[in-house]
Design an enzyme around this catalytic site. Structure first.
Site, PDB file in Angstrom:
ATOM      1  N   CYS A 140      -3.242   1.831   6.612  1.00  0.00           N
ATOM      2  CA  CYS A 140      -3.560   1.290   7.936  1.00  0.00           C
ATOM      3  C   CYS A 140      -4.112   2.393   8.827  1.00  0.00           C
ATOM      4  O   CYS A 140      -4.810   2.124   9.789  1.00  0.00           O
ATOM      5  CB  CYS A 140      -2.363   0.590   8.557  1.00  0.00           C
ATOM      6  N   ASN A 175       0.801  -1.236   0.000  1.00  0.00           N
ATOM      7  CA  ASN A 175       0.000   0.000   0.000  1.00  0.00           C
ATOM      8  C   ASN A 175       0.831   1.282   0.000  1.00  0.00           C
ATOM      9  O   ASN A 175       0.357   2.318  -0.458  1.00  0.00           O
ATOM     10  CB  ASN A 175      -1.032  -0.011   1.137  1.00  0.00           C
ATOM     11  N   GLU A 189       3.693  -4.146  12.256  1.00  0.00           N
ATOM     12  CA  GLU A 189       2.740  -3.046  12.100  1.00  0.00           C
ATOM     13  C   GLU A 189       1.573  -3.628  11.331  1.00  0.00           C
ATOM     14  O   GLU A 189       1.739  -4.037  10.178  1.00  0.00           O
ATOM     15  CB  GLU A 189       3.430  -1.925  11.316  1.00  0.00           C
ATOM     16  N   GLU A 233       7.855   2.872  14.794  1.00  0.00           N
ATOM     17  CA  GLU A 233       8.682   3.095  13.616  1.00  0.00           C
ATOM     18  C   GLU A 233       8.903   4.588  13.445  1.00  0.00           C
ATOM     19  O   GLU A 233       8.274   5.417  14.098  1.00  0.00           O
ATOM     20  CB  GLU A 233       7.972   2.551  12.374  1.00  0.00           C
TER      21      GLU A 233
END
Ligand code: TXE
Length: 480
Positions: free
Chosen positions: A281, A149, A247, A459
């Site tokens: 996300c 994505n 994640e 992250e």
């Protein structure tokens, strides 16, 4: 174009199965083909990464930083071509894809500069003859498993901090995104990144991804993708006692209070829900609205959705394009069918007839009338579908917002400072924002989720350096 592996500085075309990459905006068009690697490629990549590690780790941070600056420069010189390729490969509109490539360049520069920053602290010793300090040391060979994505930004936000900390990397990109990964690697090669420092292996997650996880002497794995695969990664790494970050999904809420500036808030909410066809996300998938303003909210939303244009990914005016793949089309299409059957329609944006049958287009939908435990309210759709939930008051809005196994991002729309503060305190999400969309976070700040959204490390920003290094506490008695 054909995908290639980049292993130990060599370009290798696997002789495995070839898969034609269809343009999701127009499936009759072939963008190129990918060639699937087998386990032997992973093993060769592991050897190359191991061999390159001592020399790369032995460079000064400044020297590693120079490589990252060169990588940024080469990506910048080729940004338009890279953005177009990615748009054609996974359907993200070119206007957004350009922004993503720019984000990648900024990330490379940001982490390049880390090579010159403090990487430890001086800690007083009880003994005045002892000098005690900490320093970051690299982990070794790191595995990076990425989704489709954000085919440029996600790999870079993992690879750049891994490299600046002195690790070498084996990167397994998503099957959908492998052409973009190949081109990005070519650009890194043009920046003269030394052989073996980054190794790219193209193939199926279940096959070579699991070889990478189970057989390679990795010291850490960074993964972004589905919750199910994230669990597999976490279990494997925990068993081996190596570091991991996973994640995974989100079911992000935008909460709209009665005093919100609706004219300004609704376009932001639509952007959060529908840009990238909802395949982020951090996308907004639940819109929680105080009942007092519900009718006005719906009316303004219906008006605002008319400015949302579904188009082919290379159309510069496309607000959103198709979903990325046949699998996505089937999965998201299933959710949309459930919504049409079981929910009340609030607003819909219709895909133009001229493109509708050509690619994986799904009409953006906003629906309501579902119970808070309905699957459409609880499961990650990862497509252009948002659910509106009315709430009696702020307390109920917070309760609904937190009623999710996920906790990645959450937004509040209000003018009330006190409510804004309460929301930032009470919302159970790793990223909480006021009068901003749930997506669109900044790279210099930590990124990650609570609850089932992530493995709880972060992250990006400085947090990434903590993941890709280990702290060594050093003490030397200098008068001995
Ligand atoms: O994900 P996978 P997919 C969600 C979203 C989407 C769904 C499926 O809901 O519809 O996941 O997408 C590799 N060992 N997200 O199928 O399978 C795989 O090759 C090692 C949310 O693409 O998790 C790819 O490189 N690796 C998300 C990566 O894992 C394995 C972004 C992700 O693929 C593996 C993408 C295995 N056994 C999807 N199996 C987000 N959080 O943004 C697969 N892989």
């Amino acid at each position: 174009m054909e995908s290639k592996n980049w292993i130990g500085g060599e370009w290798i075309t696997p002789q495995g199965e070839a898969i034609v990459v269809q343009n999701p905006s127009d499936t009759a068009q072939a963008v190129g083909q990918i060639r699937l690697s087998d386990q032997s490629h992973v093993r060769t990549a592991a050897e190359a990464a191991q061999a390159a590690f001592p020399q790369w780790a032995g460079l000064s941070g400044a020297a590693r930083g120079e490589y990252l600056y060169s990588m940024a420069a080469v990506v910048a010189e080729n940004s338009e071509e890279l953005a177009k390729l990615a748009s054609q490969e996974m359907g993200k509109p070119i206007s957004e894809m350009r922004g993503e490539v720019t984000r990648g360049i900024h990330l490379l520069r940001y982490y390049a500069a880390e090579g010159m920053r403090a990487n430890g602290s001086l800690i007083p010793s009880a003994d005045r003859d002892v000098l005690q300090y900490t320093k970051r040391v690299p982990l070794g060979v790191v595995g990076v498993i990425t989704p489709w994505n954000f085919p440029v930004a996600i790999p870079i936000w993992k690879i750049a901090p891994a490299l600046i900390c002195g690790n070498t990397v084996i990167w397994k990109p998503s099957e959908i995104g492998s052409l973009t990964a190949t081109r990005l690697s070519e650009l890194f090669a043009a920046a003269k990144l030394p052989p073996g420092v980054l190794n790219v292996v193209i193939g199926k997650g279940r096959e070579i991804g699991s070889t990478l996880l189970e057989e390679v002497d990795l010291q850490a794995v960074s993964f972004t993708g589905s919750t199910a695969t994230g669990r597999v990664v976490a279990e494997s790494c925990a068993r081996r006692n190596i570091k991991y970050q996973t994640e995974m999904g989100g079911k992000n809420a935008a909460v709209v209070l009665r005093d919100a500036d609706l004219k300004r808030s609704i376009p932001i909410i639509l952007s959060g829900a529908f840009r990238s066809a909802g395949q982020k996300c951090t996308a907004t998938s639940r819109i929680i609205v105080e009942r007092a303003i519900y009718p006005t909210f719906v009316e303004l939303l219906q008006e605002a959705i008319t400015s949302v244009k579904v188009g082919s990914a290379l159309d510069p005016d496309a607000y959103l394009g198709p979903v990325a793949s046949a699998d996505q089309y089937e999965k998201v299409g299933g959710f949309a069918a459930t919504a049409r059957r079981e929910a009340e329609l609030v607003a819909e944006c219709v895909t133009p007839e001229t493109i509708k049958e050509r690619g994986y287009y799904i009409n953006p939908l906003v629906v309501t009338g579902l119970t808070p435990d309905h699957s459409l309210v609880q499961e990650e759709v990862f497509g252009p579908l948002a659910v509106v939930l009315p709430a009696d008051d702020f307390a109920e809005a917070i309760e609904l917002c937190n009623r999710s196994v996920y906790g990645l991002s959450a937004s509040l729309f209000t003018q009330d400072l006190s409510r804004a503060f309460q929301f930032l305190e009470q919302a159970e999400a790793g990223m909480v924002r006021v009068n901003q969309e749930t997506a669109g976070v900044e790279y210099q700040a930590p990124f990650g989720g609570m609850k089932q959204s992530s493995s709880h490390s972060r992250e990006q920003g400085q947090a990434a350096l903590d993941f890709y290094s280990e702290i060594k506490t050093c003490a030397i008695k200098h008068s001995f």
